[in-house]
Design an enzyme around this catalytic site. Structure first.
Site, PDB file in Angstrom:
ATOM      1  N   CYS A 159       0.860  -1.190   0.000  1.00 18.81           N
ATOM      2  CA  CYS A 159       0.000   0.000   0.000  1.00 18.81           C
ATOM      3  C   CYS A 159       0.896   1.240   0.000  1.00 18.81           C
ATOM      4  CB  CYS A 159      -0.905  -0.022   1.234  1.00 18.81           C
ATOM      5  SG  CYS A 159      -2.146   1.272   1.254  1.00 18.81           S
ATOM      6  N   CYS A 353      -7.794   5.516  -7.165  1.00 15.48           N
ATOM      7  CA  CYS A 353      -7.272   6.140  -5.961  1.00 15.48           C
ATOM      8  C   CYS A 353      -7.285   7.657  -6.070  1.00 15.48           C
ATOM      9  CB  CYS A 353      -5.845   5.662  -5.702  1.00 15.48           C
ATOM     10  SG  CYS A 353      -5.135   6.284  -4.162  1.00 15.48           S
TER      11      CYS A 353
END
Length: 423
Positions: A159, A353
């Site tokens: 991540c 995102c």
């Protein structure tokens, strides 16, 4: 009547509970089990770590909001999953039987893989609200006596977006405090290049993020394998593209935030045949366990192979839109089985995102996540910064009001000028 238990109450577990309640009739019982009694909006943690948010603004108590939707809640840690007996063993010694189990726990944070790393060591974290609060406490001391800072991601991390976010937010806050000239910043990452993101890059992410780092005087080290951390010193082995040692670094710092690698949480990882060696749930195309047909899983805790092999290990991220579609697939498949039908709904494994960069931001779409892609889109602008602020408020509002609507598809895609992604 079936009893569906959802393990985890994060950005996967809460929407799963609301969608199941909306989809199923009231004869079916739904219970959410979570280790703590509050919801935390993890994407806001980078702001909390520099004091742009406080705990009260990004958390809320779970129980009263689930009760309004006729959803039960248990605020306890699970010590064991009896997958053969269809029951959870809880911390107080009691057990909870289920007909279907939805695992949405998120990850275990593997700080222990790098000696000296993590909040109990010498680096900070923004993975949990507790960590972000502690990071802010350390930051408040740091700005009184500033010096070198290291931000980035450890070997095996998957991540990377929050590390980039925090780099730019940290940079912006120091500028506002008129301290930036006193703080050399180095971005240290296991990625093979800036903008890899665990996705093999998205659009122009490499050149755009490198440009932003240069414009903000942030140095970087890629293919970086952090081997240990001491008080004020980080030891990093930099590899070349073939995986050979290129350079050994001994980096001084007065503040560091490094994202860890993830594993599956212990009670999930301990179930025989449920997970891969790192404890992530092995699922089929319908989000269902390959061994236990009444266990489904969504979010960071599912097993997804890396997009590509890299000199230093990197994982594939599970972004909000992907998690949202996993949850929706699970809900439809459980509903189908309860009707005596065959599960047939698949998630859309696309990466979307919104990343804040302090006073601007970057947005990307990778469709599908694993190349080759039909959409490979990366843009930056102040609109992303504003969009993430708005989305935070929108998401928290919807989670308090039992909304089961697909928030990313209805909100984020609209902001990006994308009508709908093909499933």
């Amino acid at each position: 009547m079936a009893h569906i238990v959802i393990l985890g109450a994060g950005t996967g577990g809460m929407p799963a509970a609301y969608e199941l309640r909306e989809k199923l009739d009231k004869s079916h019982r739904i219970t959410v089990v979570n280790a703590v009694d509050y919801f935390q909006f993890v994407p806001s943690n980078p702001w909390l770590a520099v004091g742009w948010r406080d705990r009260a603004s990004i958390t809320f108590p779970i129980r009263p909001y689930l009760r309004k939707q006729d959803i039960d809640f248990v605020a306890q840690r699970v010590t064991r999953i009896d997958a053969d007996g269809n029951a959870l063993e809880l911390q107080d010694g009691s057990s909870l039987a289920y007909d279907y189990l939805v695992i949405a726990t998120g990850p275990k944070l593997s700080f222990d893989e790098v000696p000296g790393a993590g909040p109990e060591g010498h680096t900070q974290s923004i993975c949990l609200v507790d960590h972000a609060e502690r990071a802010f406490e350390r930051y408040q001391a740091f700005v009184k006596d500033p010096g070198p800072a290291i931000i980035g991601a450890m070997p095996g991390a998957s991540c990377f977006g929050p590390a980039y976010e925090f780099s730019f937010i940290f940079n912006t806050d120091l500028k506002r405090r008129k301290l930036r000239h006193k703080v050399p910043i180095t971005y240290v990452t296991s990625e093979p290049y800036i903008g890899h993101l665990g996705l093999g890059g998205v659009g122009d992410s490499k050149s755009m993020l490198e440009s932003e780092f240069r414009n903000n005087d942030i140095k970087w080290i890629c293919n970086a394998k952090v081997t240990r951390v001491e008080d004020g010193k980080m030891f990093v082995t930099e590899l070349d593209d073939q995986g050979a040692v290129k350079k050994e670094h001994e980096l001084p710092f007065k503040y560091s935030m490094m994202l860890p690698a993830f594993k599956g949480v212990d009670p999930v990882a301990a179930v025989e045949g449920l997970c891969n060696p790192r404890g992530f749930v092995l699922i089929d195309e319908y989000q269902r366990s390959k061994k236990y047909r009444n266990i489904f899983s969504a979010g960071v805790c599912v097993a997804i192979p890396p997009v590509e092999a890299t000199p230093v290990a990197t994982g594939a991220p599970k972004t909000g839109y992907m998690i949202e579609t996993m949850v929706t697939a699970i809900v439809h498949n459980i509903a189908a089985e309860l009707k005596g039908e065959t599960a047939g709904t698949k998630a859309t494994w696309n990466a979307i995102c919104l990343a804040d960069m302090g006073d601007t931001g970057a947005a990307f779409v990778a469709l599908p996540q694993i190349p080759p892609r039909n959409v490979n889109w990366f843009k930056k602008g102040k609109w992303v910064h504003l969009a993430k602020i708005a989305f935070e408020k929108y998401f928290l509002y919807k989670m308090k009001n039992g909304s089961a609507e697909p928030l990313y598809e209805k909100y984020v895609l609209k902001l990006m000028g994308i009508r709908k992604l093909e499933h």
